[in-house]
Scaffold this motif. Structure first.
Motif, short mmCIF file in Angstrom:
data_model
loop_
_atom_site.label_atom_id
_atom_site.label_comp_id
_atom_site.label_asym_id
_atom_site.label_seq_id
_atom_site.Cartn_x
_atom_site.Cartn_y
_atom_site.Cartn_z
N PRO A 80 0.81 -1.23 0.00
CA PRO A 80 0.00 0.00 0.00
C PRO A 80 0.84 1.27 0.00
CG PRO A 80 -0.19 -1.16 2.09
CD PRO A 80 0.54 -2.06 1.17
N ARG A 81 1.95 1.26 0.72
CA ARG A 81 2.81 2.45 0.69
C ARG A 81 4.11 2.08 0.03
NH1 ARG A 81 0.73 6.85 4.17
NH2 ARG A 81 -1.37 6.04 4.31
N PHE A 82 4.98 3.10 -0.11
CA PHE A 82 6.27 2.84 -0.73
C PHE A 82 7.08 1.88 0.12
CE2 PHE A 82 5.73 5.47 -4.09
CZ PHE A 82 5.42 6.76 -3.74
N CYS A 87 12.95 2.38 -2.26
CA CYS A 87 12.94 3.76 -2.74
C CYS A 87 14.24 4.45 -2.40
CB CYS A 87 11.79 4.53 -2.08
SG CYS A 87 10.23 4.09 -2.77
N SER A 91 9.16 -4.03 8.05
CA SER A 91 8.10 -3.04 8.25
C SER A 91 6.77 -3.78 8.26
CB SER A 91 8.11 -2.01 7.13
OG SER A 91 7.89 -2.66 5.90
N GLN A 118 4.12 -3.56 6.46
CA GLN A 118 3.58 -4.05 5.20
C GLN A 118 4.37 -5.24 4.68
OE1 GLN A 118 3.54 -0.71 2.59
NE2 GLN A 118 5.74 -0.40 2.63
N PRO A 151 1.33 3.68 11.09
CA PRO A 151 1.65 3.77 9.66
C PRO A 151 2.35 2.49 9.19
CG PRO A 151 3.02 5.23 10.96
CD PRO A 151 1.96 4.76 11.86
N THR A 190 4.54 1.73 7.13
CA THR A 190 5.96 1.60 6.82
C THR A 190 6.80 1.58 8.08
OG1 THR A 190 5.95 3.97 6.54
CG2 THR A 190 5.92 2.64 4.54
#
Lengths: 485, 128
Positions: free
Chosen positions: A137-139, A144, A228, A230, A431, A433
């Motif tokens: 869902p997130r980076f 990155c 993390s 995720q 969150p 991440t």
């Protein structure tokens, strides 16, 4: 003046379509209808259930978002790999005559450059060129970070190259080759960093995850490293498909007949003057009264369970016997037997036909068994035939054939090979991440059930040492008692 | 120290007087005993004759009253305060030693070295 009585509900959930009846001959029909509460207005049959799940599975569109990340990474790494070659080729192309010739050191640098690039290429292929298994869902923070690092790095090298080499048309070719070699070295180190961050860091276990399925309480414990939320969710889902038995919505804990008796036995009348509607008080009173009443629903549950158990065992026995008998009807034809007896020609069949031939006697027993264990949604006739054909081809015994049906297997066994993927929702208060830490709880939701994951850190182990001399193992018979006075 | 059944037992004994030490609410002597007619005499490391079922001293607490009084490990206890210790069970021996009313025990013990000493002295000074 037509009274329509409509059954409410979503159109795909009810197998009764919207019916609107017009009762012209009875205007008062609606007023004297008795409405039965306590039964659900949505009714769904098993075929609908499978159809609905199939529809929802296939309706998630093929998202192009899935391929953006890897495509970007691919471009960046291609750019990074081409750069050293460009650094070497550009001066040769642009101002070849002005370049100082460089002999042996340059050749050595060429060879080392070539090999380092080869190593980079191979290791990039091995590590990073894999089809992505999940969209997060997130980076993905580390990835990155690394892509930004590579980009900045290569960009700064190009900047310096442009300013120091292209502008003044540098003549010292050896320096240029060394510059390119240093870029390749640095790229190798970045790849090492990528390897450590993406692949190695999370290998050492640090947390214990408890995964519980919300509908039937099936639970498992896993050890993971520093991830993390995720990424841990993806990790858990990988294991979920292998370790958890398939979710069967038709299997409920308490049959409705027993549950409904408990709550609908009482009606509460309030005899107060003031008619304040104290609903919590009412429900509490009902619950207390239901608890006090001597009910035998546990008895009924027990006997129902025992009866169900007996029924399953009987059906299973019939099934096993039927399958064993069916398997005795065929046997494998060996090569040398083919031409052995021309007097009694036997019909030679391929596996599919053989499966169809022996399926008939066992079909009824199989169907009854599946219906009793409520697995009939997972196995269609076609799938059973295919499995039978598979087993015959590989010389499996009847027991091996039945293994698939006697125990509910992991979810992986029932997946169709669709490229669309499964949609899971990660529900978390932190969150996604952020890293795992003690006491974190997140859940992975699907349409009709969810997996609740609790994180606890693994205990720190203090290992001590005690040396035992192998000669110190001596024993005596103890028949003498010794008392100290 | 072997005995012949039917004949009186003869041994060279030493008198040892031990003052019991008060430790908390117990009176201790500072040694451990082993043996007895209900025990296995073959396990006794201190007895010469492995059928001897007497009471032997198996352990001495260093610095305890027994050591101070001169008791040594391996001694055989013949009498405690006049009570015979050569034909008693282990528990009876324990009881005779740990009477709460007495704070002094007078033991008659025997050991191999006593016999030797007597033999030496006899040999060097032959009696007439």
């Amino acid at each position: 003046m037509d009274n329509e009585s409509q059954y409410s509900g979503y159109s795909y959930k009810s197998s009764h379509s919207r019916s609107s009846r017009k009762h012209r001959w009875d205007d008062n029909w609606g007023e004297t209808t008795t409405v039965v509460t306590g039964t659900s207005e949505h009714s769904i049959s098993n075929e609908d259930l499978t159809r609905v799940t199939k529809d929802l599975e296939e309706s998630t569109p093929l998202e192009c978002k899935r391929f953006i990340g890897p495509a970007l990474g691919g471009c960046l790494s291609f750019f990074a790999l081409i750069t050293p070659l460009a650094f070497l080729i550009l001066p040769q192309v642009l101002w070849r005559d002005a370049l100082k010739p460089c002999g042996t050191p340059c050749e050595g640098l060429y060879v080392s450059l070539a090999f380092k690039l080869l190593v980079l290429l191979i290791s990039s292929w091995a590590l990073f060129l894999r089809p992505p298994r999940a969209t997060l869902p997130r980076f993905f923070v580390f990835r990155c970070l690394l892509m930004v690092l590579v980009f900045l790095f290569v960009a700064s090298y190009w900047l310096f190259y442009g300013v120091r080499v292209l502008e003044p048309k540098e003549e010292d070719y050896q320096g240029i080759v060394e510059y390119a070699a240093s870029l390749v070295d640095a790229l190798l180190f970045i790849q090492y960093l990528a390897l450590v961050l993406l692949e190695v860091r999370h290998l050492q276990p640090a947390f214990c995850l408890k995964v519980v399925r919300s509908t039937d309480g099936a639970s498992k414990f896993y050890n993971v490293g520093h991830l993390s939320i995720q990424r841990a969710a993806v990790w858990v889902l990988d294991r979920y498909y292998n370790d958890f038995s398939v979710y069967n919505p038709a299997v409920v804990n308490l049959p409705k007949s027993i549950l409904s008796k408990k709550m609908t036995g009482f009606k509460v009348y309030s005899l107060d003057e003031n008619t304040t509607n104290n609903s919590t008080g009412q429900s509490r009173a009902m619950i207390a009264a239901a608890a006090r009443r001597r009910d035998n629903s546990h008895n009924e549950y027990y006997y129902e369970e025992a009866e169900m158990e007996r029924r399953i065992r009987k059906r299973k026995a019939r099934l096993v016997v039927a399958v064993e008998e069916a398997f005795t009807h065929i046997k494998r034809l060996h090569e040398d037997e083919a031409g052995a007896s021309p007097k009694h020609p036997r019909e030679v069949m391929d596996p599919r036909e053989a499966a169809q031939a022996i399926f008939a006697p066992m079909a009824r027993a199989m169907q009854k068994y599946l219906r009793t264990t409520r697995q009939q949604a997972f196995h269609s006739m076609e799938s059973i035939l295919t499995h039978l054909q598979f087993c015959i081809t590989h010389n499996m015994t009847p027991k091996a054939f039945l293994e698939r049906y006697l125990t509910p297997g992991p979810t992986m066994q029932y997946q169709q090979q669709s490229g669309r993927g499964r949609q899971w929702t990660l529900v978390s208060e932190e969150p996604v991440t952020s890293g795992l830490r003690q006491g974190l709880v997140f859940s992975l939701r699907r349409l009709d059930f969810s997996l609740v994951v609790t994180v606890t850190p693994l205990p720190f182990l203090r290992l001590g040492e005690e040396f035992i001399d192998p000669k110190s193992h001596k024993f005596v018979m103890r028949l003498q008692s010794e008392t100290s006075v | 120290m072997s005995f012949v059944p039917g004949q009186p037992v003869t041994a060279v004994v030493q008198r040892i007087e031990i003052q019991k030490l008060c430790q908390g609410e117990n009176l201790i002597l500072g040694f451990s005993i082993g043996g007895g007619i209900d025990q296995d005499p073959g396990q006794n490391p201190f007895s010469e004759d492995k059928s001897d079922k007497g009471i032997y001293v198996t352990r001495i607490t260093p610095g305890g009253p027994a050591e101070v009084a001169g008791l040594r490990i391996g001694d055989k206890i013949m009498q405690v305060n006049g009570w015979d210790m050569t034909m008693v069970t282990h528990d009876q021996a324990r009881k005779k030693l740990t009477k709460k009313r007495e704070d002094v025990v007078r033991l008659l013990i025997t050991r191999k070295s006593l016999e030797e000493a007597v033999k030496h002295s006899k040999g060097s000074h032959p009696r007439q």
